[in-house]
Design a protein around this motif. Structure first.
Motif, PDB file in Angstrom:
ATOM      1  N   LEU A 384     -38.587   5.030  27.798  1.00 22.81           N
ATOM      2  CA  LEU A 384     -38.662   3.923  26.970  1.00 22.81           C
ATOM      3  C   LEU A 384     -38.025   4.044  25.575  1.00 22.81           C
ATOM      4  O   LEU A 384     -38.268   3.575  24.905  1.00 22.81           O
ATOM      5  N   THR A 385     -37.406   5.444  25.756  1.00 18.87           N
ATOM      6  CA  THR A 385     -36.672   5.899  24.342  1.00 18.87           C
ATOM      7  C   THR A 385     -35.504   4.897  24.262  1.00 18.87           C
ATOM      8  O   THR A 385     -35.299   4.293  25.132  1.00 18.87           O
ATOM      9  N   TYR A 386     -34.676   5.372  23.162  1.00 16.98           N
ATOM     10  CA  TYR A 386     -33.377   4.625  22.881  1.00 16.98           C
ATOM     11  C   TYR A 386     -32.352   5.205  23.991  1.00 16.98           C
ATOM     12  O   TYR A 386     -31.584   4.545  24.589  1.00 16.98           O
ATOM     13  N   GLY A 387     -32.705   6.342  24.520  1.00 13.37           N
ATOM     14  CA  GLY A 387     -31.823   6.990  25.607  1.00 13.37           C
ATOM     15  C   GLY A 387     -32.375   7.056  26.833  1.00 13.37           C
ATOM     16  O   GLY A 387     -32.333   7.730  27.870  1.00 13.37           O
ATOM     17  N   GLY A 388     -33.330   5.931  27.020  1.00 13.11           N
ATOM     18  CA  GLY A 388     -34.396   5.992  28.399  1.00 13.11           C
ATOM     19  C   GLY A 388     -33.530   5.492  29.711  1.00 13.11           C
ATOM     20  O   GLY A 388     -34.084   6.213  30.554  1.00 13.11           O
ATOM     21  N   ALA A 389     -32.483   4.830  29.140  1.00 14.97           N
ATOM     22  CA  ALA A 389     -31.807   4.546  30.599  1.00 14.97           C
ATOM     23  C   ALA A 389     -31.056   5.711  31.145  1.00 14.97           C
ATOM     24  O   ALA A 389     -30.894   5.644  32.312  1.00 14.97           O
ATOM     25  N   PHE A 390     -30.838   6.516  30.265  1.00 13.74           N
ATOM     26  CA  PHE A 390     -30.051   7.862  30.882  1.00 13.74           C
ATOM     27  C   PHE A 390     -31.068   8.725  31.572  1.00 13.74           C
ATOM     28  O   PHE A 390     -30.664   8.908  32.613  1.00 13.74           O
ATOM     29  N   VAL A 391     -32.303   8.590  31.180  1.00 17.94           N
ATOM     30  CA  VAL A 391     -33.457   9.471  32.076  1.00 17.94           C
ATOM     31  C   VAL A 391     -33.482   8.401  33.306  1.00 17.94           C
ATOM     32  O   VAL A 391     -33.769   9.184  34.417  1.00 17.94           O
ATOM     33  N   VAL A 392     -33.724   7.135  33.246  1.00 14.41           N
ATOM     34  CA  VAL A 392     -33.884   6.191  34.454  1.00 14.41           C
ATOM     35  C   VAL A 392     -32.891   6.787  35.561  1.00 14.41           C
ATOM     36  O   VAL A 392     -32.868   7.040  36.756  1.00 14.41           O
ATOM     37  N   LYS A 393     -31.464   6.940  35.041  1.00 12.90           N
ATOM     38  CA  LYS A 393     -30.150   7.226  35.990  1.00 12.90           C
ATOM     39  C   LYS A 393     -30.452   8.380  36.762  1.00 12.90           C
ATOM     40  O   LYS A 393     -30.170   8.619  37.760  1.00 12.90           O
ATOM     41  N   LEU A 394     -30.727   9.581  35.714  1.00 13.48           N
ATOM     42  CA  LEU A 394     -30.853  11.049  36.133  1.00 13.48           C
ATOM     43  C   LEU A 394     -32.210  10.920  37.258  1.00 13.48           C
ATOM     44  O   LEU A 394     -31.995  11.656  38.383  1.00 13.48           O
ATOM     45  N   PHE A 395     -33.261  10.169  37.178  1.00 13.62           N
ATOM     46  CA  PHE A 395     -34.025  10.162  38.044  1.00 13.62           C
ATOM     47  C   PHE A 395     -34.096   9.780  39.351  1.00 13.62           C
ATOM     48  O   PHE A 395     -34.205  10.144  40.236  1.00 13.62           O
ATOM     49  N   TYR A 398     -31.331  11.995  41.384  1.00 14.11           N
ATOM     50  CA  TYR A 398     -31.688  13.303  41.688  1.00 14.11           C
ATOM     51  C   TYR A 398     -32.958  13.440  42.240  1.00 14.11           C
ATOM     52  O   TYR A 398     -33.364  14.260  43.197  1.00 14.11           O
ATOM     53  N   ALA A 399     -33.955  12.546  41.749  1.00 10.23           N
ATOM     54  CA  ALA A 399     -35.561  12.947  41.995  1.00 10.23           C
ATOM     55  C   ALA A 399     -36.125  12.087  42.931  1.00 10.23           C
ATOM     56  O   ALA A 399     -37.101  12.246  43.415  1.00 10.23           O
ATOM     57  N   THR A 400     -35.162  11.008  43.636  1.00  4.34           N
ATOM     58  CA  THR A 400     -35.665  10.210  44.592  1.00  4.34           C
ATOM     59  C   THR A 400     -35.033  10.249  45.758  1.00  4.34           C
ATOM     60  O   THR A 400     -35.283  10.728  46.822  1.00  4.34           O
ATOM     61  N   GLY A 401     -33.781   9.820  45.902  1.00  2.00           N
ATOM     62  CA  GLY A 401     -32.882   9.858  46.875  1.00  2.00           C
ATOM     63  C   GLY A 401     -32.547  11.292  47.964  1.00  2.00           C
ATOM     64  O   GLY A 401     -33.142  11.001  49.106  1.00  2.00           O
ATOM     65  N   PRO A 402     -32.071  11.997  47.227  1.00  2.75           N
ATOM     66  CA  PRO A 402     -31.954  13.270  48.108  1.00  2.75           C
ATOM     67  C   PRO A 402     -33.241  13.958  48.221  1.00  2.75           C
ATOM     68  O   PRO A 402     -33.372  14.725  49.406  1.00  2.75           O
ATOM     69  N   ALA A 403     -34.378  14.026  47.429  1.00  2.00           N
ATOM     70  CA  ALA A 403     -35.692  14.406  47.719  1.00  2.00           C
ATOM     71  C   ALA A 403     -36.386  13.841  48.938  1.00  2.00           C
ATOM     72  O   ALA A 403     -36.812  14.563  49.615  1.00  2.00           O
ATOM     73  N   THR A 478     -26.870  18.104  35.660  1.00  2.00           N
ATOM     74  CA  THR A 478     -26.645  18.224  37.041  1.00  2.00           C
ATOM     75  C   THR A 478     -27.636  19.389  37.534  1.00  2.00           C
ATOM     76  O   THR A 478     -28.581  19.089  38.439  1.00  2.00           O
ATOM     77  N   VAL A 479     -27.944  20.437  36.740  1.00  2.00           N
ATOM     78  CA  VAL A 479     -28.925  21.504  37.119  1.00  2.00           C
ATOM     79  C   VAL A 479     -30.136  20.768  37.018  1.00  2.00           C
ATOM     80  O   VAL A 479     -31.073  21.160  37.523  1.00  2.00           O
ATOM     81  N   LEU A 480     -30.404  20.155  35.768  1.00  2.00           N
ATOM     82  CA  LEU A 480     -31.556  19.441  35.438  1.00  2.00           C
ATOM     83  C   LEU A 480     -31.895  18.712  36.445  1.00  2.00           C
ATOM     84  O   LEU A 480     -33.292  18.601  37.165  1.00  2.00           O
ATOM     85  N   GLY A 481     -31.004  17.867  37.025  1.00  2.00           N
ATOM     86  CA  GLY A 481     -31.222  16.959  38.075  1.00  2.00           C
ATOM     87  C   GLY A 481     -31.954  17.641  39.577  1.00  2.00           C
ATOM     88  O   GLY A 481     -32.740  17.221  40.163  1.00  2.00           O
ATOM     89  N   TYR A 482     -31.160  18.499  39.691  1.00  2.00           N
ATOM     90  CA  TYR A 482     -31.315  19.429  40.777  1.00  2.00           C
ATOM     91  C   TYR A 482     -32.880  20.201  40.844  1.00  2.00           C
ATOM     92  O   TYR A 482     -33.765  20.239  41.840  1.00  2.00           O
ATOM     93  N   CYS A 483     -32.953  20.424  39.552  1.00  2.00           N
ATOM     94  CA  CYS A 483     -34.508  21.156  39.350  1.00  2.00           C
ATOM     95  C   CYS A 483     -35.613  20.134  39.680  1.00  2.00           C
ATOM     96  O   CYS A 483     -36.565  20.332  39.892  1.00  2.00           O
ATOM     97  N   ILE A 484     -35.287  18.832  39.026  1.00  2.00           N
ATOM     98  CA  ILE A 484     -36.262  17.775  39.152  1.00  2.00           C
ATOM     99  C   ILE A 484     -36.481  17.577  40.849  1.00  2.00           C
ATOM    100  O   ILE A 484     -37.376  17.349  41.203  1.00  2.00           O
ATOM    101  N   GLY A 485     -35.326  17.446  41.376  1.00  2.00           N
ATOM    102  CA  GLY A 485     -35.461  17.032  42.800  1.00  2.00           C
ATOM    103  C   GLY A 485     -36.154  18.233  43.725  1.00  2.00           C
ATOM    104  O   GLY A 485     -37.046  18.043  44.462  1.00  2.00           O
TER     105      GLY A 485
END
Length: 533
Positions: A384-395, A398-403, A478-485
């Motif tokens: 919900l932050t000003y950069g929240g759209a970047f977080v949505v894209k990251l999740f 990396y955090a859903t599809g591959p996982a 990318t590293v952060l995304g892999y860690c989330i996944g």
């Protein structure tokens, strides 16, 4: 119920016709067999995604915990998209839609406004539409964040919208499947009516045929791209739901002799046809926008995901007659589709936890659901932050599809190779009176695991190049995304180690016990159902 957002995100990455073949193959050889398998598992063992593994293969119980974590990650970002849609819905309750003009405080000098009757507009690469600036500069305010390293403040307007969304979610699922089932009658049927209205309207727009041709024309070179196959698999899993615990949860409430085979075929067929229909709804409008801008459809559809919903489609609606009406029903449809998916996703988590801890949570379902919804809301604050759209894209990347694909791979291996296809088919015969055919057995044992393993290896070897708007995600993301996944399905090996260490006996005895199913018992489920009613 499948959702428009993921259809836009997967269909519209410039692959169009090339996407249909991988989508069809993944549906026939992956999605539908797994859909059938999970329905049968849940119905036979009457358990959620955690406790079911003690009846299948106890050492794989970590799969259930991984599924719950993935469901939480999805709740963190997916409901934020509904909050955006709610903001648009509220903004549509006026005679003139606010994303039709360039005279607002959030507009820039590059804003280029035009009406549908003006086909001589000059559209350059630097031009931005009022719909784009409304979305990026007013709703998201993404221009106030330089990237993931500095997200900025929380938007209080979006925070209130998300609070309203979660309030609806809570009072729809707090009493159990009987309550949410009644709500779903509205949230699942209304979108079909809106889709038909939008399809008819889109088909009558100038240039609609260009979008249809772009949608159906195959691009065989794109089939060599692993992104196409990963997107097809992710779309199937998001549409049909294997790997999310939803099918296991809802099937566990079915009568024991319910024909889940027929349910699997009918539901998956309707779902895939809905996906195909949604493609026409989307691409007729893309063809219309390409005609208005005098651009190729590929140029209009270059940005996938929310941009197509909240920029391209919103802009097209703004240039239609009765724009306010179409805007209201469109964004109301997006909200209902999202609520439908959220009900199912959270119910999968709730059922899993209530099955695992029945004597603690069965009589406290309302409080547990309230706590779960609060966790989801707090987890969504970063989106919900000003950069929240970047977080949505990251999740999302990396955090859903591959996982989910990884979890489903482990699930089908556990059922087919450890529990055993023969034993599983005997369970189906006990419920339905017939054995699954050879096609289903081959898919469960060989085809599904090979497909899923290929996609996982391809993703690891060629990770996607993530970008959003004008922001290119740096390498550390990318590293952060892999860690989330990894944080979700790391539960699987962690539980294996825990189970082997806590079991009694020699290592051989512990290993044998860890792969030996326990007899099913319905006592805990009867307790849960009684308290829910």
């Amino acid at each position: 119920m499948s959702n428009i957002y993921h259809k836009c995100n997967r269909y519209c990455r410039g692959v169009t016709g090339a996407f249909l073949l991988p989508y069809l193959l993944m549906a026939v050889f992956g999605g539908v067999p797994l859909f059938y398998m999970e329905l049968a598992l849940g119905q036979f063992h009457r358990s959620g995604c955690i406790s079911i593994w003690k009846h299948v293969c106890p050492i794989f119980k970590g799969i259930g915990f991984a599924i719950c974590i993935i469901a939480l990650y999805i709740a963190f970002y997916y409901n934020t998209i509904m909050a955006w849609a709610l903001y648009y819905l509220l903004s549509s309750l006026r005679p003139t839609l606010p994303w039709t003009t360039c005279t607002n405080s959030w507009n820039t000098a590059n804003c280029n406004s035009y009406m549908s009757t003006d086909h001589n507009v000059s559209w350059s690469n630097s031009s931005t539409s009022p719909a784009e600036e409304f979305y990026t500069r007013h709703v998201l305010q993404v221009h106030l964040s330089p990237g993931l390293h500095q997200l900025g403040s929380v938007s209080w307007q979006l925070a209130l919208c998300l609070l309203f969304i979660f309030t609806i979610v809570y009072f729809s699922i707090w009493k159990g499947v009987k309550t949410s089932g009644k709500v779903v009658w509205v949230t699942a049927t209304f979108p079909y009516l809106v889709l038909l209205i939008l399809l008819v309207r889109g088909a009558t727009l100038p240039g609609a045929w260009r979008g249809v041709v772009f949608y159906l024309k195959p691009d065989w070179e794109k089939l060599l791209s692993t992104t196409v196959w990963i997107d097809a698999a992710a779309q199937i899993f998001f549409s049909l739901g294997p790997g999310f615990g939803v099918l296991l949860a809802f099937a566990s409430y079915n009568p024991f002799h319910n024909n889940c085979y027929k349910d699997a075929l009918i539901t998956s067929s309707v779902n895939c046809l809905t996906s195909f229909l949604s493609g026409f709804v989307i691409f007729t409008v893309l063809g219309y926008m390409a005609e208005m801008r005098q651009q190729d459809v590929s140029a209009v559809a270059k940005d996938a995901g929310p941009s197509l919903l909240f920029i391209i489609y919103a802009e097209a609606i703004a240039n239609m007659p009765a724009a306010t009406f179409f805007a209201i029903i469109f964004f109301l449809m997006i909200i209902m589709l999202g609520l439908d998916s959220t009900f199912a996703g959270l119910e999968g988590v709730i059922t899993a936890m209530l099955d695992e801890f029945p004597h603690i949570l069965a009589k406290r379902r309302e409080w547990f659901v309230f706590g779960l919804v609060c966790v989801c809301y707090l987890g969504a604050l970063s989106t919900l932050t000003y950069g929240g759209a970047f977080v949505v894209k990251l999740f999302e990347e990396y955090a859903t599809g591959p996982a989910v694909i990884t979890v489903v791979l482990l699930e089908v291996i556990a059922v087919s190779w450890f529990y055993g296809t023969t034993r599983f088919c005997n369970d189906v015969h006990l419920m339905l009176g017939f054995y699954p055919g050879c096609f289903w057995r081959v898919c469960w044992v060989a085809i599904c695991p090979c497909f899923l393993l290929f996609i996982i290896i391809s993703f690891l070897a060629f990770p996607p190049e993530v970008r959003l708007f004008h922001y290119h995600y740096p390498q550390w993301t990318t590293v952060l995304g892999y860690c989330i996944g990894v944080s979700s399905f790391i539960c699987v090996p962690a539980y294996m180690v825990y189970h082997l260490l806590t079991a009694k006996g020699t290592f051989k005895q512990r290993l044998l016990k860890s792969i030996t199913p326990e007899p099913s018992s319905d006592g805990h489920r009867d307790l849960i159902v009684t308290n829910a009613v």
